[in-house]
Motif scaffolding. Sequence first.
Motif, PDB file in Angstrom:
ATOM      1  N   ASN A 325       0.340  -1.336  -0.143  1.00 15.55           N
ATOM      2  CA  ASN A 325      -0.214  -0.075   0.047  1.00 15.55           C
ATOM      3  C   ASN A 325       0.644   1.345   0.419  1.00 15.55           C
ATOM      4  O   ASN A 325       2.102   1.348   0.574  1.00 15.55           O
ATOM      5  CB  ASN A 325      -0.935  -0.292   1.251  1.00 15.55           C
ATOM      6  CG  ASN A 325      -1.906  -1.393   0.977  1.00 15.55           C
ATOM      7  OD1 ASN A 325      -1.829  -1.786   0.051  1.00 15.55           O
ATOM      8  ND2 ASN A 325      -1.925  -1.619   2.122  1.00 15.55           N
ATOM      9  N   GLU A 326       0.631   1.814  -1.073  1.00 19.97           N
ATOM     10  CA  GLU A 326       1.287   3.297  -0.598  1.00 19.97           C
ATOM     11  C   GLU A 326       1.085   4.042   0.653  1.00 19.97           C
ATOM     12  O   GLU A 326       2.451   4.577   1.154  1.00 19.97           O
ATOM     13  CB  GLU A 326       0.403   4.593  -1.665  1.00 19.97           C
ATOM     14  CG  GLU A 326       0.887   5.501  -2.025  1.00 19.97           C
ATOM     15  CD  GLU A 326       0.766   6.594  -2.912  1.00 19.97           C
ATOM     16  OE1 GLU A 326       0.878   7.648  -3.556  1.00 19.97           O
ATOM     17  OE2 GLU A 326      -1.118   5.955  -3.431  1.00 19.97           O
ATOM     18  N   ASP A 327       0.424   4.768   0.850  1.00 15.01           N
ATOM     19  CA  ASP A 327       0.638   5.461   2.957  1.00 15.01           C
ATOM     20  C   ASP A 327       1.670   4.504   3.437  1.00 15.01           C
ATOM     21  O   ASP A 327       1.669   5.097   4.532  1.00 15.01           O
ATOM     22  CB  ASP A 327      -0.864   5.150   3.621  1.00 15.01           C
ATOM     23  CG  ASP A 327      -0.336   5.540   4.373  1.00 15.01           C
ATOM     24  OD1 ASP A 327      -1.070   7.030   4.323  1.00 15.01           O
ATOM     25  OD2 ASP A 327      -1.016   4.795   5.620  1.00 15.01           O
ATOM     26  N   LEU A 365      19.669 -11.273  -3.758  1.00 21.97           N
ATOM     27  CA  LEU A 365      19.524 -10.363  -2.446  1.00 21.97           C
ATOM     28  C   LEU A 365      18.079 -10.774  -2.210  1.00 21.97           C
ATOM     29  O   LEU A 365      17.429 -11.617  -2.635  1.00 21.97           O
ATOM     30  CB  LEU A 365      18.950  -8.934  -3.244  1.00 21.97           C
ATOM     31  CG  LEU A 365      20.152  -7.950  -3.077  1.00 21.97           C
ATOM     32  CD1 LEU A 365      19.637  -6.895  -3.786  1.00 21.97           C
ATOM     33  CD2 LEU A 365      20.465  -7.836  -1.703  1.00 21.97           C
ATOM     34  N   PRO A 366      17.746 -11.685  -0.517  1.00 24.88           N
ATOM     35  CA  PRO A 366      16.488 -11.861   0.205  1.00 24.88           C
ATOM     36  C   PRO A 366      15.287 -10.956  -0.487  1.00 24.88           C
ATOM     37  O   PRO A 366      15.471  -9.744  -0.575  1.00 24.88           O
ATOM     38  CB  PRO A 366      16.503 -11.977   1.140  1.00 24.88           C
ATOM     39  CG  PRO A 366      17.657 -10.765   1.690  1.00 24.88           C
ATOM     40  CD  PRO A 366      18.888 -11.517   0.321  1.00 24.88           C
ATOM     41  N   LEU A 367      14.517 -11.575  -0.475  1.00 25.02           N
ATOM     42  CA  LEU A 367      13.420 -10.799  -0.982  1.00 25.02           C
ATOM     43  C   LEU A 367      12.120 -11.096   0.741  1.00 25.02           C
ATOM     44  O   LEU A 367      12.000 -11.817   0.620  1.00 25.02           O
ATOM     45  CB  LEU A 367      12.770 -10.784  -2.073  1.00 25.02           C
ATOM     46  CG  LEU A 367      12.753 -11.163  -3.649  1.00 25.02           C
ATOM     47  CD1 LEU A 367      12.167 -11.600  -4.803  1.00 25.02           C
ATOM     48  CD2 LEU A 367      13.106  -9.975  -3.580  1.00 25.02           C
ATOM     49  N   ALA A 368      11.611 -10.113   0.425  1.00 22.09           N
ATOM     50  CA  ALA A 368      10.231 -10.098   1.529  1.00 22.09           C
ATOM     51  C   ALA A 368       9.286  -8.550   0.820  1.00 22.09           C
ATOM     52  O   ALA A 368       9.090  -7.536   0.565  1.00 22.09           O
ATOM     53  CB  ALA A 368      10.956  -9.366   3.169  1.00 22.09           C
ATOM     54  N   ALA A 369       8.624  -8.993   1.741  1.00 22.19           N
ATOM     55  CA  ALA A 369       6.888  -8.046   1.818  1.00 22.19           C
ATOM     56  C   ALA A 369       6.148  -8.094   2.446  1.00 22.19           C
ATOM     57  O   ALA A 369       6.114  -9.509   2.932  1.00 22.19           O
ATOM     58  CB  ALA A 369       6.080  -9.207   0.140  1.00 22.19           C
ATOM     59  N   TRP A 370       5.276  -7.199   2.731  1.00 22.57           N
ATOM     60  CA  TRP A 370       4.352  -6.890   3.716  1.00 22.57           C
ATOM     61  C   TRP A 370       3.190  -6.943   2.680  1.00 22.57           C
ATOM     62  O   TRP A 370       2.761  -5.560   2.048  1.00 22.57           O
ATOM     63  CB  TRP A 370       4.310  -6.150   4.779  1.00 22.57           C
ATOM     64  CG  TRP A 370       3.647  -6.026   5.567  1.00 22.57           C
ATOM     65  CD1 TRP A 370       2.703  -6.783   5.761  1.00 22.57           C
ATOM     66  CD2 TRP A 370       3.533  -4.615   6.729  1.00 22.57           C
ATOM     67  NE1 TRP A 370       1.681  -5.578   6.962  1.00 22.57           N
ATOM     68  CE2 TRP A 370       1.986  -4.904   6.847  1.00 22.57           C
ATOM     69  CE3 TRP A 370       4.438  -3.533   6.707  1.00 22.57           C
ATOM     70  CZ2 TRP A 370       1.662  -3.505   7.970  1.00 22.57           C
ATOM     71  CZ3 TRP A 370       3.506  -2.406   7.662  1.00 22.57           C
ATOM     72  CH2 TRP A 370       2.398  -2.895   8.684  1.00 22.57           C
ATOM     73  N   CYS A 371       1.933  -7.600   2.659  1.00 22.43           N
ATOM     74  CA  CYS A 371       0.686  -6.956   1.896  1.00 22.43           C
ATOM     75  C   CYS A 371      -0.644  -7.310   2.775  1.00 22.43           C
ATOM     76  O   CYS A 371      -0.594  -7.486   3.992  1.00 22.43           O
ATOM     77  CB  CYS A 371       0.141  -8.066   1.166  1.00 22.43           C
ATOM     78  SG  CYS A 371       1.395  -8.392  -0.487  1.00 22.43           S
ATOM     79  N   ASP A 372      -1.560  -6.497   2.709  1.00 23.42           N
ATOM     80  CA  ASP A 372      -3.280  -6.529   2.975  1.00 23.42           C
ATOM     81  C   ASP A 372      -2.872  -8.215   4.018  1.00 23.42           C
ATOM     82  O   ASP A 372      -2.389  -9.207   2.557  1.00 23.42           O
ATOM     83  CB  ASP A 372      -3.755  -6.198   2.337  1.00 23.42           C
ATOM     84  CG  ASP A 372      -4.079  -4.598   2.252  1.00 23.42           C
ATOM     85  OD1 ASP A 372      -3.233  -3.930   2.806  1.00 23.42           O
ATOM     86  OD2 ASP A 372      -4.311  -4.619   1.176  1.00 23.42           O
ATOM     87  N   CYS A 448      -8.356  -7.690   6.262  1.00 22.64           N
ATOM     88  CA  CYS A 448      -7.634  -7.141   7.532  1.00 22.64           C
ATOM     89  C   CYS A 448      -6.184  -5.823   6.153  1.00 22.64           C
ATOM     90  O   CYS A 448      -5.485  -6.478   6.357  1.00 22.64           O
ATOM     91  CB  CYS A 448      -6.684  -7.006   8.594  1.00 22.64           C
ATOM     92  SG  CYS A 448      -6.086  -5.874   9.490  1.00 22.64           S
ATOM     93  N   GLU A 449      -6.407  -4.225   6.490  1.00 25.83           N
ATOM     94  CA  GLU A 449      -5.671  -4.032   5.831  1.00 25.83           C
ATOM     95  C   GLU A 449      -4.540  -3.438   6.328  1.00 25.83           C
ATOM     96  O   GLU A 449      -4.380  -3.614   8.024  1.00 25.83           O
ATOM     97  CB  GLU A 449      -6.953  -2.496   4.993  1.00 25.83           C
ATOM     98  CG  GLU A 449      -7.479  -2.561   4.304  1.00 25.83           C
ATOM     99  CD  GLU A 449      -7.852  -1.642   4.218  1.00 25.83           C
ATOM    100  OE1 GLU A 449      -7.652  -1.200   2.655  1.00 25.83           O
ATOM    101  OE2 GLU A 449      -8.100  -0.640   4.881  1.00 25.83           O
ATOM    102  N   GLN A 450      -3.662  -3.061   5.989  1.00 24.21           N
ATOM    103  CA  GLN A 450      -2.072  -2.746   6.567  1.00 24.21           C
ATOM    104  C   GLN A 450      -2.294  -1.507   7.677  1.00 24.21           C
ATOM    105  O   GLN A 450      -1.701  -2.033   8.513  1.00 24.21           O
ATOM    106  CB  GLN A 450      -0.770  -2.307   5.445  1.00 24.21           C
ATOM    107  CG  GLN A 450      -0.567  -3.427   4.673  1.00 24.21           C
ATOM    108  CD  GLN A 450       0.551  -2.920   4.003  1.00 24.21           C
ATOM    109  OE1 GLN A 450       0.599  -1.667   3.618  1.00 24.21           O
ATOM    110  NE2 GLN A 450       2.173  -4.164   3.459  1.00 24.21           N
ATOM    111  N   GLU A 451      -2.581  -0.818   7.509  1.00 26.16           N
ATOM    112  CA  GLU A 451      -2.482   0.454   7.759  1.00 26.16           C
ATOM    113  C   GLU A 451      -3.608   0.370   9.085  1.00 26.16           C
ATOM    114  O   GLU A 451      -2.750   1.178  10.000  1.00 26.16           O
ATOM    115  CB  GLU A 451      -3.634   1.533   6.894  1.00 26.16           C
ATOM    116  CG  GLU A 451      -2.929   2.357   5.276  1.00 26.16           C
ATOM    117  CD  GLU A 451      -3.052   0.960   4.476  1.00 26.16           C
ATOM    118  OE1 GLU A 451      -3.164   1.643   3.692  1.00 26.16           O
ATOM    119  OE2 GLU A 451      -4.034   0.036   4.799  1.00 26.16           O
TER     120      GLU A 451
END
Length: 470
Positions: A325-327, A365-372, A448-451
């Motif tokens: 998410n952008e925010d 490089l290791p890749l990690a991600a945080w999504c909703d 559930c959204e990240q925000e």
Amino acid sequence: MDDRRSESSAPLRRGVPLLVSTDQGRAEIYLRDIPEGTKAVTVPRSGVDGPRVPLDRKRRINPAEVDLVAKAPVPAFAPPPELTRTELIKVLRTKAFRQWSSTQKDFGERAWDIMTALVRAGGIALRCDVVNGLDYVPKSWRLTQPWADLAEDQLDELLGRADPDIVRAELARLMEAVPELAHECGLLLAFPEGSRLAVPAASCTGTDRWTVYDAAVRAASVWWPRTASGERMTAKELAAVALRGSKNWSTARMQAFANLIGTPFDLAVDQSDTEVRLRGPLVWSVGGVAADATRGRPWISLPANGVQLLGVVECDAIGIFLIENEDTFERICTKTDLSRDWLLIWGQGYASTALASLLRSFQDLPLAAWCDLDAHGIQILTDLTDRVGRPIRPVAMEPSLFERGVKYIQKPEKQNANLQLAERLTSTAPVPLRPLAAAIVQAKGAGCEQESLYPHVIPHLRTLLLETHS
């Protein structure tokens, strides 16, 4: 142990290969007697899902034609020494493509040596017909995107300009009316009368090419007053007014303008081109302009296709962290120190082909991600994992956090569709994400959204990413 590195403790990964990928219908093939420093890649065919690699009925790669391209990553513009000034001008004046027959007329017996030198330098793609499966004959050539993008500026450099004092005076008049450009104007006026045209050493534009500098100053001289009056311009509108042509942006000009005004290009103007937002230890150099993802505030924005196809990349990150998410991306860029050693990238939901290709380029490089924490967040990461071709570690996407997060309101039909998607993902998503998919199923498709999770996640992100890096 703190995983932050000093500037000298880790080597830079230079020249990240960003030229071609199977996502664009490109695959390298073997042909006899390919010139040193070049490789043969397939010419894409049109498909329902986009460009595809040409295959025969037995699913074997079987192209009728190929492109010879540079084998290794190269600077965006570095003409080979084999070319004379006149020959380089001829090449840069090529608007679309040139047939091999006319090339031989123009360059005579040196045609093959000149064209293969240009291929090695990343200047052209040489289209060839494949003969008997292993041999080839040249057919035509075109400028690569980097050279086509910079051709106008380079021709201006080669063909000369008007009187330097007159040119400087005109730019200074434009800047004198804009208070925000007073410092840049002072740098330009410091040149003695009669000096050759040169970019001031301390210029904020970050370029050493006069034509790029000139375009950036002209654009900023229009943009600042319009912005101060509350007006929002499109990229094409700004180019039409300041650069006398809506198509007169180049990648180098965009970045120099963004450097000068201190604002990412995608925030400064409205445009339709896809941008990749980055923050962290990465420098991308193209067309004499350096885009530094460490210094950009709050980030830098780069054209996705440009990053994918051209330039030299230097990266000292210990890993890549994608944020959906952008925010959330902005909050992490401005409220944490993660960008000191992690390359932060805004994923913008479902990733573009250009972003997937960019991620594949950083194989070490290791890749990690945080999504909703919802069904589509899991699907986004599942889809990207498949397209990148290696694991992406989910961060803060556990059932325990899902339980604590605020569930967003959904219409019944939307929630039912998310429930069905989550049910499929319990068996098709990457294994680390399946417990979250099961929790979403148990919650009947809730999301559930990240925000809503900032207090529970952002203060602990470095620790969570340490687990990814270990």
